[in-house]
Design an enzyme around this catalytic site. Structure first.
Site, PDB file in Angstrom:
ATOM      1  N   ASN A 159       0.846  -1.266  -0.145  1.00  0.00           N
ATOM      2  CA  ASN A 159       0.113  -0.036   0.121  1.00  0.00           C
ATOM      3  C   ASN A 159       0.886   1.066  -0.006  1.00  0.00           C
ATOM      4  O   ASN A 159       0.397   2.110  -0.689  1.00  0.00           O
ATOM      5  CB  ASN A 159      -0.916   0.144   1.220  1.00  0.00           C
ATOM      6  CG  ASN A 159      -2.133  -0.871   0.924  1.00  0.00           C
ATOM      7  OD1 ASN A 159      -2.921  -0.415  -0.092  1.00  0.00           O
ATOM      8  ND2 ASN A 159      -2.232  -2.016   1.501  1.00  0.00           N
TER       9      ASN A 159
ATOM     10  N   ASP B 284     -10.949  -0.894  14.416  1.00  0.00           N
ATOM     11  CA  ASP B 284     -11.643  -0.855  13.040  1.00  0.00           C
ATOM     12  C   ASP B 284     -12.923  -0.189  13.148  1.00  0.00           C
ATOM     13  O   ASP B 284     -13.728  -1.014  12.095  1.00  0.00           O
ATOM     14  CB  ASP B 284     -11.494  -2.197  12.576  1.00  0.00           C
ATOM     15  CG  ASP B 284     -10.088  -2.880  12.471  1.00  0.00           C
ATOM     16  OD1 ASP B 284      -9.114  -2.006  11.975  1.00  0.00           O
ATOM     17  OD2 ASP B 284      -9.967  -3.991  12.496  1.00  0.00           O
TER      18      ASP B 284
ATOM     19  N   HIS C 142      -8.335  -1.414   5.969  1.00  0.00           N
ATOM     20  CA  HIS C 142      -8.456  -2.632   6.513  1.00  0.00           C
ATOM     21  C   HIS C 142      -9.133  -3.750   5.355  1.00  0.00           C
ATOM     22  O   HIS C 142     -10.056  -3.286   4.569  1.00  0.00           O
ATOM     23  CB  HIS C 142      -9.794  -2.587   7.566  1.00  0.00           C
ATOM     24  CG  HIS C 142     -10.173  -3.830   8.101  1.00  0.00           C
ATOM     25  ND1 HIS C 142      -9.284  -4.326   9.008  1.00  0.00           N
ATOM     26  CD2 HIS C 142     -11.327  -4.688   7.976  1.00  0.00           C
ATOM     27  CE1 HIS C 142      -9.948  -5.618   9.470  1.00  0.00           C
ATOM     28  NE2 HIS C 142     -10.999  -5.833   8.792  1.00  0.00           N
TER      29      HIS C 142
HETATM   30  C1  GRF Z   1      -3.438  -5.078   3.813  1.00  0.00           C
HETATM   31  O1  GRF Z   1      -4.157  -6.053   3.475  1.00  0.00           O
HETATM   32  C2  GRF Z   1      -4.195  -3.993   4.888  1.00  0.00           C
HETATM   33  O2  GRF Z   1      -5.539  -4.064   4.471  1.00  0.00           O
HETATM   34  C3  GRF Z   1      -3.779  -4.595   6.253  1.00  0.00           C
HETATM   35  O3  GRF Z   1      -2.445  -5.250   6.007  1.00  0.00           O
HETATM   36  C4  GRF Z   1      -2.257  -5.344   4.649  1.00  0.00           C
HETATM   37  C5  GRF Z   1      -0.766  -4.798   4.505  1.00  0.00           C
HETATM   38  O4  GRF Z   1      -0.288  -4.980   3.155  1.00  0.00           O
HETATM   39  N1  GRF Z   1      -4.283  -3.770   7.174  1.00  0.00           N
HETATM   40  P1  GRF Z   1       0.836  -4.101   2.871  1.00  0.00           P
HETATM   41  O5  GRF Z   1       1.837  -4.210   3.827  1.00  0.00           O
HETATM   42  O6  GRF Z   1       0.359  -2.701   2.504  1.00  0.00           O
HETATM   43  O7  GRF Z   1       1.348  -4.878   1.456  1.00  0.00           O
END
Ligand code: GRF
Length: 220
Positions: free
Chosen positions: A17, A148, A112
């Site tokens: 992300n 959440d 989330h």
């Molecule tokens: C994602 O699925 C997010 O929704 C959750 O943890 C994961 C993180 O993935 N909170 P990344 O580290 O961004 O690849």
């Protein structure tokens, strides 16, 4: 150039992300600037991603602190000295204490991998499969004192398919996370967000699609 929204991104793991946010900024699709990336986990690959893009990246190990508040105070020190406007939790696996939440009230967002308020907490892709829901998805929301539970900014829906494992569903959801997180930050950058109780109002957001989704698809 207009003032860009200053972000502090908190991670614990892979940081895909974070990567999506970096890419949107670099492509000129998001008027924001990442001031600092902080991980509580020294092995988080996201730290490397940040450094590859010349971004300040620091590790603050939670295990070095006597309690949660002391850890949070150190995070706060770094974020405030970096001039951060918005705290972006991107796979950050620590619960923040009120000390932190109050300092950045309505300026902390999280992503989330489920359609909140269903399936808060962890291992939510497996929980969605086990519950037999036909759709899951992802949610960007404000962080409040619950787990959440804060006001929802944007969601994406994906189908749950027969034969899905937690991993295949997580992969399908993650693709959408990479789209909605930059969009949520863009709302902030453009000053378009207003919060009324649990409802988030987004000005001039265009028309919301009225069509329902069906999974399995309708056959007539
Ligand atoms: C994602 O699925 C997010 O929704 C959750 O943890 C994961 C993180 O993935 N909170 P990344 O580290 O961004 O690849």
């Amino acid at each position: 150039m207009a003032q860009r929204l200053k972000l502090g991104v908190l991670i614990s793991g892979g940081g895909s992300n974070l990567q999506s946010i970096i890419d949107h900024i670099e492509r000129g699709n998001l008027a924001a600037k990442i001031q600092v990336v902080i991980s509580n986990n020294p092995d988080a690959y996201g730290l490397e991603r940040a450094r590859k893009h010349g971004l300040p990246a620091v590790c603050v190990r939670h295990t070095d602190f006597s309690d949660r508040e002391a850890f949070d105070r150190e995070l706060l020190r770094i974020l405030t000295s970096s001039g951060v406007d918005l705290v972006v939790l991107a796979g950050f696996m620590r619960i923040l204490t009120p000390v932190f939440l109050r300092a950045f009230e309505k300026r902390i967002i999280n992503i989330h991998p489920a359609l909140l308020p269903s399936f808060p907490g962890t291992h939510v892709q497996q929980k969605a499969i086990d519950a037999g829901v036909r759709f899951s998805g992802c949610t960007v929301h404000f962080v409040d004192e619950g787990i959440d539970t804060g006001p929802i900014i944007i969601q994406a829906v994906v189908p749950v398919l027969e034969g899905d494992t937690a991993q295949t569903l997580a992969d399908r959801i993650l693709k959408e996370e990479h789209k909605i997180y930059p969009q949520a930050i863009r709302y902030f950058a453009e000053g378009r967000i207003r919060v009324e109780g649990l409802r988030v109002l987004i000005s001039a957001s265009g028309s919301a699609p009225e069509a329902a989704l069906h999974n399995p698809p309708l056959e007539s």
